[in-house]
Design an enzyme around this catalytic site. Sequence first.
Site, PDB file in Angstrom:
ATOM      1  N   ASP A 208      32.149   0.546 -14.496  1.00  0.00           N
ATOM      2  CA  ASP A 208      33.569   0.692 -14.834  1.00  0.00           C
ATOM      3  C   ASP A 208      33.844   2.181 -15.017  1.00  0.00           C
ATOM      4  O   ASP A 208      32.963   3.008 -14.782  1.00  0.00           O
ATOM      5  CB  ASP A 208      33.927  -0.117 -16.093  1.00  0.00           C
ATOM      6  N   HIS A 282      39.020   0.848 -11.396  1.00  0.00           N
ATOM      7  CA  HIS A 282      37.996   0.965 -12.453  1.00  0.00           C
ATOM      8  C   HIS A 282      36.766   1.737 -11.965  1.00  0.00           C
ATOM      9  O   HIS A 282      35.638   1.383 -12.303  1.00  0.00           O
ATOM     10  CB  HIS A 282      37.575  -0.426 -12.932  1.00  0.00           C
ATOM     11  N   GLU A 357      43.201  -4.770 -11.568  1.00  0.00           N
ATOM     12  CA  GLU A 357      43.882  -3.610 -12.151  1.00  0.00           C
ATOM     13  C   GLU A 357      43.681  -2.327 -11.354  1.00  0.00           C
ATOM     14  O   GLU A 357      43.356  -1.283 -11.926  1.00  0.00           O
ATOM     15  CB  GLU A 357      43.402  -3.419 -13.594  1.00  0.00           C
TER      16      GLU A 357
HETATM   17  C1  ACM Z   1      40.401  -8.009 -16.524  1.00  0.00           C
HETATM   18  O1  ACM Z   1      40.442  -8.416 -17.690  1.00  0.00           O
HETATM   19  N1  ACM Z   1      40.986  -6.870 -16.213  1.00  0.00           N
HETATM   20  C2  ACM Z   1      39.740  -8.753 -15.475  1.00  0.00           C
END
Ligand code: ACM
Length: 639
Positions: A208, A282, A357
Amino acid sequence: MKISFWTLCLLSISLTSVGQQPTEFSIIPQPVSIEKKGGSFELNSYSIIEVPDKTPDVQRVSRFLAQQLLRSTGFPIRVQLAGDPKDNRGTTIAISLNRKPDAVIGAEGYTLEVASSLVILRANQPAGLFYGVQTLLQLFPKEIESASLVKKPYWTVPGCKIMDYPRFGWRGLMLDVSRHFYSKVEVFRFIDDMVKYKYNVLHWHLTDDQGWRIEIKSLPKLTEVGAWRVPRVGRMSLMSAPTADEPRTYGGFYTQDDIKEVVQYAKDRFVNVLPEIEMPGHSMATVASYPELSGTPGTYRVNSGEKFMNWHSGGFDAIIDNTLGPANEKVYEFAEKVFSEVAQLFPFEYIHMGGDECAKNFWNKSEAVKQLMQKEKLKDMHEVQSYFVKRIEKIIESKGKKMMGWDEILEGGLAPNAAVMSWRGDKGGIEASKLNHKVVMTPNAFVYLDFNQGEATVEPPIYANLRLSKTYQFEPVPEGANAAMILGGQGNLWTEQVPSLRAAQYMIWPRGMAIAEDLWSPKEKKNWNEFVVKVEKHFERLDVAQTKYARTIYDPIITAKKSKDSDVVVTLATEIEGLEIFYSWDETHPDNFYPKFTQPITLPKDALHLKVITYRNGKPMGRQIDITTAELKKRAGVK
Ligand code: ACM
């Protein structure tokens, strides 16, 4: 009135049959059926585990049980073959696979009979034996959870007959090891804790923005650079930005040997490990290691908790581009290398590629992305991401694996064979299942274990709340879904605000017990009030096991509303029955001689704090919660 002996007998029979389950059994998750039998089994130092032959998996499960029993009882329980001589002072736990498969219990089910000198555990497959062992351990007194010797001449298990199997085959917990790092030994402990509640998938979120945690031999900078950030405490995303030369000493990663050990440790406990390698969003740790993978030329640093994303009501924009460039061929060469090594390390059929995201604001400005859109006839950024995901799916499939991603991968068109993890509620799961794609349900409102579980002002800071009672309402097959495509579900522990294993345990338990029951037990066997009684018994077991857990079920729930006269009116409640709530407004600490909450109370003029505590049978149960009147006014929407 004179009550005869027989009336009393009848009364007690009818009383015991009112409850669904015999109350002396506190098994979580609730088994399919459990019948109380007379008498009890006694384990003593002469007891043995008996197996019919040398089938390695049966021997392995039996040795697992012997070792667990040895730790706390000190009894040197031998695993021996049926027919070998035994000491007639001992009792026997007989463990075997069914010669003829029992169609009802399937691959993970088991039957367990506990009688006075004999326990019989049977299953179709070794996994079923392992779950039977977990149930048997829960039938022992709580001290069986002790990591050190507890001296008793014998240990008693109540007589019973259990038949059990899971409702879903995918029963997962996700651990995010990027935001905070957990050592290999801590991951072992995480697995130890999850298997007690019959979880069978460890979703390992390995990469991440805040750290890349898996050694990729062909891309050494991922761990030389990407695994390290500046140490910070506080609230992630609000932390101060590191200076250019500030030492990057927080972090760590798993070598490939570590990964193999974790995978083996999990496999020995019937847990599949699902690796997640996040992309295209991410990815700050990735572009910090290899800046050429970004679509925006620049120098990047592993995020240390400073703000780099703008969250707003319509969504989010990256302040610093944390994505892989979808029009950049180097990205696909990178993915080829990463997934080739990942596929070698993890035997599980799925690899998770993230997909959630992903900020598109830098893609919007990119000339290369514009050209890609023209060339590939992509009409918007969702289709650009879908193009990216489809190419990643091809790479993952070329390694002999299936791809899974978060529900954003539905946007712009789902990759042909992708499995979907539905986190933004049920919608993605319903849609994917209707398109005949496999689905794992992780709706955040029910199973996000990073959300706080009690009063927000005293819990670790986070943007949402999820109480135990709500996790217990998780239904993995949402209305409108194609049930045949739902593999199961899982609880997700993101760790922005979870800096240690102790803190992780606090977030997981007891909510992890509720999710375990949601995923294992028949829907009609779930019962909140009975569950709470069991949870309280399991708190005692966790105490013995020295596992941290949250006691937030005992804390008061404080709400404030504006009355017609614009007063602030406060209501106090509890999540479980049987608690009394006492409070003060006068800056002193309330106890059970203070005013008891019986009806909504109006905030008194000039008060500074409301202090609240719960009691049961004259004993304090919850923490004292002190809440400012300013906070109460805020909740009520009063200036
Ligand atoms: C997430 O909680 N962004 C998968």
